[in-house]
Design a protein around this motif. Structure first.
Motif, PDB file in Angstrom:
ATOM      1  N   ALA A   1      -6.683   2.755  -5.993  1.00 27.71           N
ATOM      2  CA  ALA A   1      -5.627   2.436  -5.036  1.00 27.71           C
ATOM      3  C   ALA A   1      -4.290   2.304  -5.758  1.00 27.71           C
ATOM      4  O   ALA A   1      -4.226   2.081  -6.969  1.00 27.71           O
ATOM      5  CB  ALA A   1      -5.947   1.151  -4.282  1.00 27.71           C
ATOM      6  N   GLN A   2      -3.220   2.421  -4.967  1.00 27.73           N
ATOM      7  CA  GLN A   2      -1.858   2.317  -5.503  1.00 27.73           C
ATOM      8  C   GLN A   2      -1.050   1.430  -4.568  1.00 27.73           C
ATOM      9  O   GLN A   2      -0.942   1.699  -3.371  1.00 27.73           O
ATOM     10  CB  GLN A   2      -1.224   3.705  -5.610  1.00 27.73           C
TER      11      GLN A   2
ATOM     12  N   ASN B   1       0.862  -1.181   0.000  1.00 30.35           N
ATOM     13  CA  ASN B   1       0.000   0.000   0.000  1.00 30.35           C
ATOM     14  C   ASN B   1       0.894   1.225   0.000  1.00 30.35           C
ATOM     15  O   ASN B   1       1.689   1.423   0.927  1.00 30.35           O
ATOM     16  CB  ASN B   1      -0.911   0.000   1.231  1.00 30.35           C
ATOM     17  N   ALA B   2       0.802   2.018  -1.062  1.00 30.79           N
ATOM     18  CA  ALA B   2       1.672   3.181  -1.202  1.00 30.79           C
ATOM     19  C   ALA B   2       1.366   4.265  -0.182  1.00 30.79           C
ATOM     20  O   ALA B   2       2.207   5.136   0.069  1.00 30.79           O
ATOM     21  CB  ALA B   2       1.557   3.756  -2.615  1.00 30.79           C
ATOM     22  N   SER B   3       0.187   4.222   0.438  1.00 28.53           N
ATOM     23  CA  SER B   3      -0.206   5.300   1.334  1.00 28.53           C
ATOM     24  C   SER B   3      -0.077   4.952   2.815  1.00 28.53           C
ATOM     25  O   SER B   3      -0.284   5.800   3.675  1.00 28.53           O
ATOM     26  CB  SER B   3      -1.657   5.717   1.043  1.00 28.53           C
ATOM     27  N   ARG B   4       0.265   3.701   3.128  1.00 27.61           N
ATOM     28  CA  ARG B   4       0.414   3.308   4.533  1.00 27.61           C
ATOM     29  C   ARG B   4       1.319   2.092   4.619  1.00 27.61           C
ATOM     30  O   ARG B   4       1.542   1.384   3.639  1.00 27.61           O
ATOM     31  CB  ARG B   4      -0.932   2.991   5.172  1.00 27.61           C
ATOM     32  N   SER B   5       1.850   1.878   5.807  1.00 29.76           N
ATOM     33  CA  SER B   5       2.719   0.726   6.031  1.00 29.76           C
ATOM     34  C   SER B   5       1.886  -0.518   6.291  1.00 29.76           C
ATOM     35  O   SER B   5       0.955  -0.498   7.103  1.00 29.76           O
ATOM     36  CB  SER B   5       3.638   0.997   7.229  1.00 29.76           C
TER      37      SER B   5
ATOM     38  N   GLY C   1      -7.752  -0.904   0.747  1.00 29.12           N
ATOM     39  CA  GLY C   1      -6.908  -0.227  -0.235  1.00 29.12           C
ATOM     40  C   GLY C   1      -5.566  -0.844  -0.525  1.00 29.12           C
ATOM     41  O   GLY C   1      -4.774  -0.261  -1.293  1.00 29.12           O
ATOM     42  N   SER C   2      -5.268  -2.020   0.034  1.00 28.06           N
ATOM     43  CA  SER C   2      -3.967  -2.646  -0.203  1.00 28.06           C
ATOM     44  C   SER C   2      -4.013  -3.561  -1.429  1.00 28.06           C
ATOM     45  O   SER C   2      -5.025  -4.234  -1.682  1.00 28.06           O
ATOM     46  CB  SER C   2      -3.525  -3.454   1.023  1.00 28.06           C
ATOM     47  N   THR C   3      -2.917  -3.587  -2.168  1.00 24.21           N
ATOM     48  CA  THR C   3      -2.773  -4.465  -3.331  1.00 24.21           C
ATOM     49  C   THR C   3      -2.263  -5.835  -2.884  1.00 24.21           C
ATOM     50  O   THR C   3      -1.328  -5.936  -2.089  1.00 24.21           O
ATOM     51  CB  THR C   3      -1.786  -3.861  -4.334  1.00 24.21           C
ATOM     52  N   ILE C   4      -2.885  -6.885  -3.399  1.00 20.24           N
ATOM     53  CA  ILE C   4      -2.430  -8.255  -3.140  1.00 20.24           C
ATOM     54  C   ILE C   4      -1.483  -8.658  -4.266  1.00 20.24           C
ATOM     55  O   ILE C   4      -1.844  -8.625  -5.448  1.00 20.24           O
ATOM     56  CB  ILE C   4      -3.607  -9.234  -3.067  1.00 20.24           C
TER      57      ILE C   4
END
Length: 404
Positions: A146-147, A76-80, A105-108
């Motif tokens: 999402a990114q 996730n580019a916006s959070r750890s 919003g996280s990418t798998i």
């Protein structure tokens, strides 16, 4: 650079580089794009790559294939996001947590699915056969808007195949041209540069991004699924190191110690420079180029395990094969053929298979990739000899017969 829109039918058997980059031809790709600049192909054909993968298969891989961290990671580019957030013991996936983080919003990211999904296996094998180096796939499932990753470059060239949904890509500069595997992107020392290209990949579209080119991607208004195929190439530097190492094994001049005191400020480096130049000349004179290149060929071939789906059925049907039967090279088979005065050697699957020299035309035709009628194999073999040869090639996992 974008290619013109044109729809090309999906393959019915194994894919190929030509199919991957159509309508761009291979010659144009290697001349104008490979290791030089990005290529973007818009097709307007959402089903073009669908046979490779689907959202349903990704769901099944998550739920039933027993994949573990780090073969599956979340970004996730916006959070750890750490492994502790979605694993039970640092390795075993908590699938429920994975799904919740995806919703947030996280990418798998699923690595190495090409080792368990046959369509991806054959896709990688087609690229390996073309580039003569290992390849692998990463699968990216991204929720809407999402990114997964911040701007970065890869240390291997990548082909991006959009399977479902869409993503907006931005291409930046090239702070390090053609980086080596250990030269990973570091935002503090590798400026990304200004944006040079922006494009949206929709289902059926493809992008090629050379290693070292900084990029990022963000999904649009729907779930995005894409396959990234990485080309883990060998370089001239790899060959040069192998070449010089070969000289060192055969010439004691390379194994002598550096001059005593070489680290002192007063050391005269002029003589050392001359020695190094002389050693490079000796390497060229004494090292074996073919042996060095063959080591990479052997390493490549040993990295290509057999793809033997349906082999039991092929073996069970061997005695039903007739002289008018149709066969062809097994999809995914990669073999190196070497020939001498007495025999023909086929190297594959970490084995060396010997055939009589007189069978060379028939063996080469059988392994050419195209289907053939057994009777039509070239050379001096009689019908019984042709059947025996094809049955052996089937047993070795190099040829498949058309059944039914």
């Amino acid at each position: 650079m974008s290619a013109p829109k044109q729809s090309t039918p999906s393959p019915v058997a194994a894919p190929s580089l030509e199919w991957l980059i159509a309508p761009i031809g291979k010659a144009q790709f290697f001349e104008s794009y490979w290791e030089k600049q990005p290529l973007v192909i818009h097709r307007g054909d959402p089903a073009y790559y669908r046979f490779l993968l689907s959202l349903e298969e990704v769901d099944r891989a998550l739920a039933t294939l027993g994949r573990r961290y780090p073969d599956i990671i979340l970004k996730n580019a916006s959070r750890s996001v750490t492994a502790d957030d979605y694993t039970l013991d640092g390795e075993t996936l908590d699938v429920g947590a994975v799904c919740r983080l995806f919703e947030e919003g996280s990418t798998i990211t699923l690595a190495y699915l090409d080792t368990v999904l046959p369509a991806l296996t054959l896709f990688c094998r087609a690229l390996e056969n073309e580039f003569n180096c290992p390849s692998q796939t990463n699968i990216y499932l991204t929720p809407p808007a999402a990114q997964g990753a911040k701007p970065h470059y890869d240390t291997h060239d990548v082909f991006v195949l959009q399977i479902a949904g869409s993503k907006q890509w931005t291409i930046y500069g090239t702070p390090l041209e053609l980086p080596l595997p250990g030269q990973d992107f570091d935002a503090e020392i590798h400026p990304r540069g200004a944006a040079t290209l922006a494009f949206e990949l929709q289902a059926g579209d493809m992008a090629y991004v050379p290693r070292g080119v900084v990029h990022d991607a963000r999904s649009t208004d729907a779930v995005s699924l894409h396959v990234t195929a990485g080309i883990l190439r060998f370089t001239w530097l790899d060959l040069l190191l192998e070449f010089v190492a070969g000289a060192g094994l055969n010439d004691p001049a390379f194994r002598k110690a550096l001059p005593a005191g070489f680290a002192r400020p007063e050391f005269d480096r002029a003589a050392a420079r001359r020695t190094l130049r002389d050693l490079l000349e000796r390497a060229w004179a004494k090292s074996d180029f073919d042996a060095a290149l063959d080591r990479f060929a052997d390493e490549f071939l040993s990295s290509c395990p057999p793809v033997l789906e349906g082999q039991l059925a092929q073996m069970a049907s061997l005695e039903r094969l007739r002289i008018d039967g149709v066969a062809g090279t097994r999809p995914g088979a990669i073999a190196l053929i070497r020939e001498n005065a007495d025999s023909l050697i086929v190297e594959c699957y970490r084995r060396k298979i010997s055939f009589p020299a007189y069978s060379s035309p028939a063996v080469r035709r059988a392994l050419s990739g195209d289907e053939f009628v057994v009777r039509d194999l070239p050379g001096d073999l009689d019908d019984a000899g042709k059947l025996t040869l094809v049955r052996r090639l089937i047993r070795e996992g190099l040829v498949v017969a058309r059944l039914g």
